[in-house]
Design a protein around this motif. Structure first.
Motif, short mmCIF file in Angstrom:
data_model
loop_
_atom_site.label_atom_id
_atom_site.label_comp_id
_atom_site.label_asym_id
_atom_site.label_seq_id
_atom_site.Cartn_x
_atom_site.Cartn_y
_atom_site.Cartn_z
N TYR A 1 0.86 -1.18 0.00
CA TYR A 1 0.00 0.00 0.00
C TYR A 1 0.90 1.24 0.00
N ILE A 2 0.71 2.11 -1.00
CA ILE A 2 1.57 3.28 -1.15
C ILE A 2 0.72 4.47 -1.58
N THR A 3 0.97 5.62 -0.99
CA THR A 3 0.34 6.87 -1.38
C THR A 3 1.26 7.61 -2.34
N LEU A 4 0.72 8.00 -3.48
CA LEU A 4 1.45 8.79 -4.45
C LEU A 4 0.93 10.22 -4.42
N ALA A 5 1.84 11.19 -4.65
CA ALA A 5 1.46 12.61 -4.63
C ALA A 5 2.14 13.32 -5.78
N CYS A 6 1.43 14.30 -6.34
CA CYS A 6 1.98 15.12 -7.42
C CYS A 6 2.59 16.38 -6.82
N VAL A 7 3.73 16.79 -7.36
CA VAL A 7 4.39 18.00 -6.88
C VAL A 7 3.54 19.24 -7.15
N SER A 8 2.59 19.15 -8.10
CA SER A 8 1.71 20.27 -8.41
C SER A 8 0.57 20.41 -7.40
N ALA B 1 3.10 -1.48 -17.49
CA ALA B 1 3.99 -1.40 -16.32
C ALA B 1 4.38 0.05 -16.05
N ARG B 2 4.60 0.35 -14.78
CA ARG B 2 4.99 1.68 -14.36
C ARG B 2 5.87 1.58 -13.12
N LEU B 3 6.46 2.70 -12.76
CA LEU B 3 7.25 2.77 -11.53
C LEU B 3 6.41 3.35 -10.40
N VAL B 4 6.63 2.84 -9.21
CA VAL B 4 6.01 3.37 -7.99
C VAL B 4 7.11 3.42 -6.94
N VAL B 5 7.44 4.63 -6.47
CA VAL B 5 8.50 4.80 -5.46
C VAL B 5 7.96 5.66 -4.34
N PRO B 6 7.73 5.10 -3.15
CA PRO B 6 7.17 5.89 -2.05
C PRO B 6 8.15 6.95 -1.56
N GLY B 7 7.59 8.08 -1.14
CA GLY B 7 8.40 9.12 -0.52
C GLY B 7 8.94 10.16 -1.47
N LEU B 8 8.68 10.01 -2.78
CA LEU B 8 9.15 10.98 -3.77
C LEU B 8 7.96 11.45 -4.59
N TYR B 9 7.99 12.72 -4.97
CA TYR B 9 6.93 13.21 -5.85
C TYR B 9 6.98 12.48 -7.18
N GLY B 10 5.81 12.38 -7.83
CA GLY B 10 5.68 11.55 -9.01
C GLY B 10 6.58 11.93 -10.17
N TYR B 11 6.89 13.22 -10.33
CA TYR B 11 7.65 13.62 -11.51
C TYR B 11 9.10 13.13 -11.49
N VAL B 12 9.58 12.67 -10.34
CA VAL B 12 10.92 12.10 -10.28
C VAL B 12 10.90 10.60 -9.99
N ALA C 1 13.20 15.53 -5.26
CA ALA C 1 11.91 15.99 -4.75
C ALA C 1 11.28 15.01 -3.76
N PRO C 2 11.84 14.94 -2.53
CA PRO C 2 11.15 14.14 -1.51
C PRO C 2 9.82 14.78 -1.13
N VAL C 3 8.83 13.94 -0.85
CA VAL C 3 7.51 14.45 -0.48
C VAL C 3 7.60 15.22 0.84
N LYS C 4 6.96 16.40 0.87
CA LYS C 4 6.95 17.21 2.09
C LYS C 4 5.75 16.84 2.95
N GLN C 5 5.93 16.92 4.27
CA GLN C 5 4.82 16.58 5.15
C GLN C 5 3.71 17.60 4.99
N SER C 6 2.49 17.10 5.02
CA SER C 6 1.35 17.98 4.80
C SER C 6 0.11 17.37 5.43
N SER C 7 -0.94 18.16 5.52
CA SER C 7 -2.21 17.71 6.08
C SER C 7 -3.33 18.50 5.41
N GLY D 1 7.46 21.55 -4.47
CA GLY D 1 6.31 21.22 -3.64
C GLY D 1 5.88 22.34 -2.72
N ALA D 2 4.57 22.46 -2.52
CA ALA D 2 4.00 23.53 -1.71
C ALA D 2 4.13 23.24 -0.22
N THR D 3 4.20 24.29 0.57
CA THR D 3 4.20 24.16 2.03
C THR D 3 3.24 25.19 2.63
#
Length: 493
Positions: free
Chosen positions: A256-263, A340-351, A381-387, A481-483
């Motif tokens: 189980y992995i959450t993907l996020a876009c840098v946009s 097939a595609r790549l899925v890498v947790p902890g990094l924004y999708g564009y990288v 582009a590591p994913v930034k913490q957010s809520s 990524g936004a903060t």
């Protein structure tokens, strides 16, 4: 112009499905558009960015068609020159694509030839500028009949080309017949405590149809898996090519992995979670034998789109970097990257999340740049913490008394330990945190609020598993990524 585009669309459906004139020109426009402008379009139109581009193309084509008609009447060949020049741009756009075939230029060329011929044919049948009254009605009626017929035929050809493309897709048939292999390592079930009972809160797992989509493809690609292969090469001892059949014989893992876009803006919707089935990329790289001072894996899609992922993220045994073929228990949907595609947790999708991937090159950041990096985005582009606050919805009027303030928080591959809520400028209150599926997924939260009448401002912030609190500093999505704290307004009646 409609007749030309219809003819080109039919030829594309028969001989070169990926090279419809509108698609190749639109893709070229996307590639040539500055990164900041692309981001502005995504921000305004969201998932409708592709539809917006098609509307713009339609308007431009309509204007050029009018101009070509007016000029052709006044100076023969000048209007046809405009039509043929547009077709030449389509031919150049088709041949510039990384996936260009020997027939790639044919649809655009046919569009130009048919469009130019139709223009000359119709202009010759136009009534004189000041005809005698006896000649006016039949001459004009004949011209309008030919014009309407050409337009109607063009529309029918366009629709027929689209239907033929879908019906003739070997990829669609192959995906429908494909059954996912049994995982050698299954993901633990999602715990019941991962979901909080709050109407309107984001579900822990996102259905495939609602999973966010951001890519540079105007039309969703349909690749035949039997024709697919993955090349692994570069700074390695043993380069190899992996076929679809060979991939499906490898022991698969579920995560189980959450993907996020840098946009994704603060509080935005460009983030989703799924159960992925795939083969660990680190094992592919171990098989290849990484050499030298390589520090990056340069992935490429079938059409030349590229992304640059840190090598250590791909080889970390504690990070589930996957070459994925399954999503939520079914083969990847075409829009999510089948086959097939790549899925890498902890990094924004564009990288990290290259869809329709066909090439992995082990190299260095000093030597290669991914597609979006050339457009002005950050190299890493590591994913930034957010809520995010999901409930209550912004701008809604709710009743006084007990109300849930609830939503999700995330920092993939780190995890969330605490979420706090603030009403107006009052104290921060610690929210109830659901049980996380794992450190690579988002987590739900809620806080019970005794809502009082009036207008209120709600804020949320998260603290990650390392004890670092989410920053209040506001930054734009560019370059990495936004903060900021998600803030929303609500009225209590």
């Amino acid at each position: 112009m409609l007749l030309g585009l219809g003819a080109g669309g039919l030829v594309a459906a028969i001989a070169a499905r990926a090279f419809s004139p509108l698609v190749v020109v639109g893709s070229a426009v996307i590639d040539l558009t500055p990164g900041a402008m692309k981001e502005a379009v995504i921000r305004v139109f969201g998932h409708g960015d592709k539809a917006f581009l098609f509307v713009v193309l339609a308007v431009v084509i309509a204007v050029l068609a009018v101009l070509a008609g007016v000029l052709e009447v006044r100076r023969p060949w000048l209007g046809r020159a405009i039509v043929l020049a547009g077709a030449a741009l389509g031919v150049a756009a088709a041949l510039s694509r990384a996936d260009a075939t020997p027939l790639a230029a044919l649809p655009a060329a046919v569009t130009g030839v048919v469009g130019a011929w139709a223009l000359a044919f119709l202009v010759r049948r136009m009534p004189p500028a000041e005809p005698l009254r006896a000649q006016t009605a039949p001459s004009r009626r004949s011209f309008l009949s030919w014009s309407v017929g050409a337009a109607a035929l063009g529309l029918v050809a366009t629709l027929g080309g689209q239907l033929a493309t879908r019906a003739a897709s070997a990829a669609a048939n192959a995906r429908a017949a494909f059954r996912l292999p049994r995982p050698a390592a299954s993901a633990p079930p999602v715990p019941a405590a991962a979901s909080l009972d709050v109407p309107g809160i984001t579900p822990v797992i996102t259905p495939n149809a609602k999973f966010y989509r951001t890519d540079v493809e105007l039309v969703i690609p349909q690749l035949d898996p039997e024709q697919w292969s993955l090349r692994v090469h570069g700074m390695v001892e043993h380069p190899f090519t992996l076929s679809w059949a060979e991939l499906n014989e490898l022991p698969m893992e579920e995560h189980y992995i959450t993907l996020a876009c840098v946009s994704n803006e603060v509080g935005g919707p460009l983030i989703s979670t799924a159960k992925w089935l795939g083969y660990p990329v680190r094992l592919l790289l171990e098989r290849a034998g990484v050499t030298g001072d390589a520090d990056m894996v340069y992935s490429e899609s079938f059409d030349g789109y590229t992304a640059a992922t840190p090598l250590d993220a791909m080889t970390d045994p504690d990070r589930a970097a996957l070459l994925a073929i399954g999503m939520n228990g079914e083969p990847l949907p075409f829009a999510r990257g089948f086959p097939a595609r790549l899925v890498v947790p902890g990094l924004y999708g564009y990288v990290s999340a290259t869809k329709w991937v066909v090439d992995l090159k082990v190299t260095r950041f000093a030597d290669e740049q991914g597609y979006w990096v050339t457009q002005g985005w950050a190299e890493k582009a590591p994913v930034k913490q957010s809520s995010r606050i999901d409930v209550p919805r912004p701008g809604r009027t709710i009743t006084a008394g007990h109300q849930w303030i609830a939503g999700v928080a995330w920092q993939q591959h780190v995890g969330i330990s605490k979420v706090e809520v603030q009403v107006d400028d009052g104290p921060w209150h610690e929210a109830e945190l659901a049980r996380a599926v794992n450190a690579d997924t988002w987590v739900q939260w809620r806080w019970g609020w005794n809502a009082t009448p009036g207008d209120h401002q709600l804020r949320v912030r998260a603290t990650n598993a390392d004890g670092v609190q989410q920053t209040s500093g506001v930054s734009d999505v560019l370059p990495d990524g936004a903060t900021g704290w998600h803030t929303t307004e609500v009225t209590v009646a």
